[in-house]
Design an enzyme around this catalytic site. Structure first.
Site, PDB file in Angstrom:
ATOM      1  CD  GLU A 105      -4.013 -11.624   8.853  1.00 30.69           C
ATOM      2  OE1 GLU A 105      -4.821 -11.534   7.912  1.00 30.69           O
ATOM      3  OE2 GLU A 105      -2.786 -11.566   8.703  1.00 30.69           O
ATOM      4  CB  SER A 492      12.940 -72.896  -8.431  1.00 31.57           C
ATOM      5  OG  SER A 492      13.661 -73.350  -9.560  1.00 31.57           O
TER       6      SER A 492
END
Length: 821
Positions: A105, A492
Site C-alpha cells: 500500500e 382452549s
C-alpha cells in the site's frame, strides 16, 4: 526628403514598440492572476487548515467496536455493530504482516512525512500513459485521514484536505500509531474491519498464527476487498497475493525463496464460528430496542458494550430449530405449491450471478436453504440437477418425495396449470444435505418456505428470566415479533385460567358438570350455539375430565356459574393485561392475548402461585468493564418451617398490589458498580393450593388428553392445547417446575391452518421438540403438593368419596376442607 525618410523610419519602429508593450501587459496580467490564484490557494489552504477536524483526537484512538451480547452461561449469543471489528495493538501484530501491508500500500511509508511526492509523480505518469486512472498515490497516512476524519466524497477539495491532514498527522503521531489506526480501521471484505477480524473470517486464525502466504493475501485485500476476496475469487486473490510477495522482495523484507515458498503454500479458507444472529434475532431485536432507547445509538453500536442476558443459548437454538421444523412439517402437509418462478434460458446466468454474490462462504452451508435453478432433469430416474449461484448439485427423487408425483419437463417454460412439476429454468427452494466441493457435488432436498407463522416464548417461572424467544419463521422477512406483539385468540388454552378462577371460587376437581349442548341469546338474530370440538357430549363429567378432553360446553357452564367478571379479575392477577370481554365466550378463549402474556400466566401455576415479571437483561457494562446497570436475579426459596410461605431473595422496595412475600434485607451494589435496576418483586397472585390443583389437572391433559404429544418429554409435564374456530390459531402452553413455554401457530392474516392445524398437531410438536432439547442435563422434578393439599378416592361419576380400590374410583386432589365428606 531626408526629413521625410526620418519620419518614415520612426513610423516603421512604432508598431514594434506597441507589440512589446502589449506582451508586457499580458505577462503582467498573467503574473498578477497567478499571484492572485496562488494567494487564494494559500488563503483556502489556511482556511481548511483551521476548519479541518483536529488530529489530536486520533492519539486516543477508540474505533467503533462490536457490542457483544452474552447468554446466561457467558456464551456469546449476539452482536450489535455498524462496523464489525476487533482491535489489536501494533506490538501484537507480526512484523511481516505490517511489512506486507506497507509493501503493498505504501512502500515509502517510513520515509515520507504524510505525502509521497515521488509516488504522486509516478502515478501521474502512468495515468497519462494509459489515459485512465491506472494507479493511485494515497499513502497509508492519507488513507487514515480519509477514513477517520473526512467524508467519502470524490472532490478535489477532499484530496486537498486529505493531504493537509496527512501532513499534520505525521507531526502528531508516530509511524506505529498511524499503523495501529490503519490496521484496525481498514475494511477487509466479508463484513470484517481490521486485520484481526479478517484473519478470523478468512483463515479462522488470530493474526499471530498467520503464515506468510496468508499475510500477503490479507495485505492484498484493501485495494479491492470484494474483487480480491479468496472466498469469492481465489484465482484473483492469488494473483494479488503474488504481487504483494514480489513487492516484499523488492523492498527487502523477504527473500525470493521465501516468496516462492509462500506462493506454493496451499490456502485453506476457513472461518471462525460466528454468532448465529438468525436463531436469536427476535430476542436480540427485543433487547436492542430497549438498549437503544436507554443508551442511544452511538453507545450501542460503537462503544463495545457487554450485554448479559437471561437467554440460554442451547434453549434458544432449540426454540429456533423447533419453530422452523414445526412450520416446515405443517407446510409440507399442505403440499407442494410449485416453483417460485420460471426463468427463460437467457435469464439463468444473471439470476445465478445475483445468488452467488449473496453467498459469502466457500461452500454452501449444510442445512442452509437457497434458491436454485433447475438446469437438467432425468425423467427416467426422477433426479434433477440444481444450480445454486455457480454451484451444481443433485436433487434425488427420494429427496422430493414429500411433494408427491412430479412431472419433470426437459424444456424451458411453465408447467401446465393444475399439474405439479419441474421444468428447466424453474426456481425452487432447496436445502443443502451435502455441501459442494469446489462448487460441485452438492446434494439437495426439495424445500419450501412456510406460509404460516409461529411464536415461542419460554421463561424460568421461578425468576421471570426469559430463556428463549422466537417471534416468527424468518426475521429478515418479518421483524414483527409475534411472541410479544401478536394478540390472538387462545382458544382452549385459556381454559386453565377459567378453571383456576373456579377452584379459587370453591369448586373442586371433582365437581360434576353436565356435558350437554348449550345455546344462548347473543342479542342478535341468531342464537349462540357453541359446540364441543369433537361434537361428542358425555353427560355428567368431573372438572378434571372436562379439562383433560377440553370440553367446551362444560367450560362455558363453569364460567356461567362463577361469573365472567370473576374470571377476568383472576386473569388479571395472573398478569394478563390485554382487555378481556367479560362474557361467556371467554370460556373458549375469545379474547386476544399475546404468547408472552399467556405463557407468563401459566408460569404462575408453575411457580406455586407467584407472578414474576419477565425480563431479558441482567447486566450491562461499558468497554472498560464499568457496570452501567445490573438486575439481581429474583429467586423463590421455601421457608424451612413446613409452611407455604416463600422467601423472596430480591432487593428493592417497590410496592405491588397483592399479597407479597417478605423480602430479604436489601443488598447494596458492589463498590464501583451501578445501582441495581428496579424489577418488581414476585407477587403471591394465587394460593399455592390453587396453583397445584390446576397444575395437577393439566398433567392429566398431557397424560391422557389432548396434549399427549408432550409426554415425549419424559418427565412430569403440565400443559394445555388450544385451537380456535376453523383452526385459525393453534396453541400449546406447558411447563415443568423449572421452565414454562408457550407456542402459537397461525397465519398473520387469519385463515385456517387446514388439516393437522389443531393445537395438538401444529403447536404441541414444536413445544415438545423445544422442551426435549431444553431439559437435556436438567434434573427431573415432580410437582410437589403444598401441605394444604389432600388426596381422596372418589367416584368420577358422582364426585363423591369412594372406597379405595373400588371399581372405577380414582384418586383426586383437593384443597384441605373442600374434599367430599
Amino acid at each position: 526628403m531626408q526629413l521625410y525618410q526620418g519620419q518614415q523610419h520612426v513610423n516603421r519602429k512604432l508598431p514594434r514598440q506597441q507589440g512589446g508593450d502589449f506582451r508586457k501587459k499580458i505577462l503582467f496580467a498573467v503574473v498578477a492572476l497567478g499571484a492572485i490564484l496562488l494567494s487564494a490557494l494559500f488563503i483556502y489552504i489556511f482556511y481548511l487548515s483551521i476548519t479541518l477536524p483536529k488530529v489530536d483526537r486520533l492519539a486516543d484512538y477508540k474505533p467503533p467496536i462490536v457490542t457483544q451480547v452474552f447468554g446466561d452461561n457467558g456464551i456469546l449469543v449476539g452482536e450489535f455493530f455498524l462496523e464489525r471489528r476487533k482491535v489489536i495493538e501494533v506490538n501484537k501484530l507480526p512484523r511481516r504482516l505490517i511489512q506486507a501491508f506497507v509493501a503493498a500500500e505504501d512502500s515509502n511509508f517510513y520515509q515520507h512525512k504524510g505525502l509521497d511526492y515521488l509516488g504522486i509523480l509516478r502515478a501521474m505518469v502512468k495515468n497519462i500513459v494509459h489515459l485512465r486512472k491506472k494507479e493511485g498515490a494515497s499513502t497509508i497516512t492519507q488513507q487514515v485521514a480519509k477514513s477517520m476524519l473526512l467524508t467519502p466524497e470524490k472532490k478535489f477539495s477532499r484530496k486537498l484536505k486529505e493531504a493537509i491532514l496527512a501532513t499534520k498527522m505525521e507531526k502528531k503521531l508516530s509511524k506505529d500509531e498511524i499503523l495501529y489506526i490503519y490496521l484496525n480501521q481498514i475494511y477487509m471484505g466479508a463484513g470484517s474491519y481490521g486485520v484481526q477480524l479478517a484473519a478470523e473470517t478468512y483463515f479462522a486464525k488470530n493474526v499471530e498464527q498467520l503464515n506468510l502466504a496468508e499475510m500477503a493475501m490479507l495485505a492484498g485485500l484493501p485495494k479491492a476487498p470484494n474483487s480480491y476476496s479468496p472466498i469469492k475469487n481465489m484465482a484473483k486473490a492469488k494473483e494479488r497475493q503474488h504481487y504483494v510477495l514480489e513487492r516484499m522482495v523488492k523492498e527487502g523484507y523477504i527473500t525470493q525463496a521465501e516468496a516462492d515458498h509462500a506462493k506454493s503454500t496451499p490456502i485453506i479458507i476457513s472461518s471462525m464460528k460466528k454468532v448465529n444472529n438468525d436463531q436469536s434475532a427476535y430476542f436480540l431485536e427485543h433487547i436492542r430496542i430497549q438498549l437503544e432507547e436507554k443508551y442511544g445509538e452511538e453507545m450501542l453500536y460503537k462503544q463495545g458494550l457487554k450485554i448479559y442476558t437471561t437467554m440460554n443459548a442451547e434453549m434458544q437454538k432449540g426454540a429456533y430449530d423447533a419453530v422452523v421444523n414445526g412450520l416446515k412439517a405443517l407446510d409440507k402437509r399442505q403440499g407442494f405449491r410449485g416453483p417460485i418462478k420460471y426463468l427463460k434460458e437467457s435469464e439463468v446466468d444473471a439470476f445465478c450471478k445475483k445468488t452467488e454474490d449473496g453467498i459469502d462462504i466457500a461452500s454452501l452451508k449444510q442445512g442452509g436453504s437457497y434458491q436454485g435453478v433447475v438446469t437438467a432433469v432425468d425423467p427416467a430416474h426422477g433426479d434433477v440437477t440444481i444450480r445454486v449461484g455457480d454451484r451444481l448439485g443433485t436433487l434425488h427423487k427420494k429427496d422430493m418425495a414429500w411433494a408427491g408425483k412430479l412431472l419433470l419437463q426437459n424444456s424451458f417454460g411453465k408447467i401446465p396449470d393444475k399439474v405439479k412439476g419441474l421444468s428447466l429454468g424453474c426456481v425452487v427452494e432447496v436445502q443443502v444435505m451435502t455441501p459442494d466441493s469446489e462448487k460441485k457435488g452438492a446434494v439437495f432436498v426439495l424445500d419450501q418456505t412456510p406460509e404460516a407463522q409461529a411464536a415461542l416464548f419460554a421463561m424460568d417461572p421461578r425468576t421471570g428470566g426469559v430463556k428463549a424467544m422466537v417471534g416468527g419463521y424468518d426475521f429478515k422477512k418479518s421483524q414483527f415479533n409475534r411472541a410479544t406483539q401478536a394478540k390472538r385468540n387462545p382458544g382452549s388454552a385459556f381454559k386453565p385460567i377459567i378453571y383456576g378462577a373456579a377452584i379459587e371460587s370453591g369448586m373442586t376437581a371433582a365437581s360434576i358438570i353436565e356435558d350437554s349442548p348449550v345455546e344462548y341469546d347473543s342479542g342478535m338474530s341468531k342464537l349462540w350455539k357453541p359446540k364441543n370440538y369433537d361434537n361428542i357430549y358425555r353427560g355428567n363429567v368431573t372438572m378434571r375430565e372436562a379439562l383433560t378432553n377440553s370440553i367446551n360446553s362444560v367450560s362455558i357452564k363453569i364460567l356461567e356459574k362463577i361469573g365472567a367478571s370473576t374470571a377476568v379479575e383472576f386473569a388479571k392477577k395472573l398478569g394478563i393485561a390485554s382487555p378481556l370481554d367479560p362474557n361467556l365466550a371467554l370460556a373458549l378463549g375469545a379474547s386476544s392475548v399475546t404468547p408472552q402474556e399467556l405463557t407468563a400466566a401459566y408460569g404462575v401455576y408453575a411457580s406455586g402461585g407467584y407472578r414474576v415479571t419477565p425480563y431479558f437483561i441482567t447486566k450491562v457494562t461499558d468497554r472498560d468493564g464499568k457496570v452501567l446497570e445490573e438486575i439481581p436475579t429474583p429467586t423463590l426459596t421455601p421457608f424451612s418451617n413446613n409452611t407455604t410461605a416463600v422467601r423472596i431473595t430480591i432487593t428493592g422496595d417497590n410496592e405491588v398490589p397483592g399479597k407479597t412475600a417478605p423480602a430479604s434485607p436489601e443488598v447494596s451494589a458492589p463498590a464501583g458498580t451501578a445501582a441495581p435496576s428496579p424489577l418488581p418483586p414476585p407477587v403471591q397472585a394465587v394460593s399455592p393450593e390453587v396453583a397445584y390443583v390446576i397444575t395437577n389437572l393439566m398433567q392429566s391433559v398431557v397424560n391422557s388428553g389432548t396434549g399427549q404429544r408432550a409426554k415425549a418429554v419424559g418427565r412430569p409435564v403440565a400443559g394445555k392445547t388450544g385451537t380456535t374456530n376453523e383452526s385459525k390459531d393453534a396453541w400449546f402452553v406447558g411447563f415443568i417446575p423449572q421452565l414454562v413455554a408457550g407456542v402459537w401457530v397461525g397465519f398473520d392474516q387469519e385463515r385456517s391452518l387446514g388439516p393437522g392445524g389443531s393445537g395438538g398437531q401444529a403447536a404441541a410438536p414444536i413445544w415438545t421438540e423445544f422442551m426435549q432439547r431444553s431439559v437435556a442435563g436438567m434434573p427431573a422434578q415432580n410437582f410437589t403438593p403444598p401441605p394444604d393439599i389432600v388426596f381422596a378416592h372418589i367416584n368420577p361419576k358422582t364426585g363423591r368419596l369412594a372406597r379405595e380400590g373400588s371399581e372405577g374410583s380414582l384418586q383426586e386432589c383437593f384443597i384441605r376442607g373442600t374434599e367430599p365428606k
